[in-house]
Design a protein around this motif. Structure first.
Motif: not given
Length: 75
Positions: A37-66
């Motif tokens: 259970e803990s490892l599933r949560g860890y993998r999900l958090r890691t994937a979300l952090q990576a997606a946020h780091a990759e997509l966050g700047p482009a989303a903000r540039q497009s005006g997507w903040l929420t």
């Protein structure tokens, strides 16, 4: 299966023993379930952090903040 030795504090040992008594499972079963259970949560958090780091700047540039911004533009 492999074997892993883990040192527990007295409190962790008591908590594990209580979980075993409540569930009727062995220590190994309880620890395996909790670890999975803990490892599933860890993998999900890691994937979300990576997606946020990759997509966050482009989303903000497009005006997507929420999430509402994204859903509004999709409709």
């Amino acid at each position: 299966m492999s074997t892993l030795t883990v040192r527990l504090t007295e409190r962790e040992e008591r908590d594990l023993q209580l979980a075993c008594e409540q569930t009727g499972k062995t220590k190994s079963e309880v620890v395996r379930e909790l670890l999975a259970e803990s490892l599933r949560g860890y993998r999900l958090r890691t994937a979300l952090q990576a997606a946020h780091a990759e997509l966050g700047p482009a989303a903000r540039q497009s005006g997507w903040l929420t999430e509402e911004d994204i859903l509004r533009d999709v409709s």
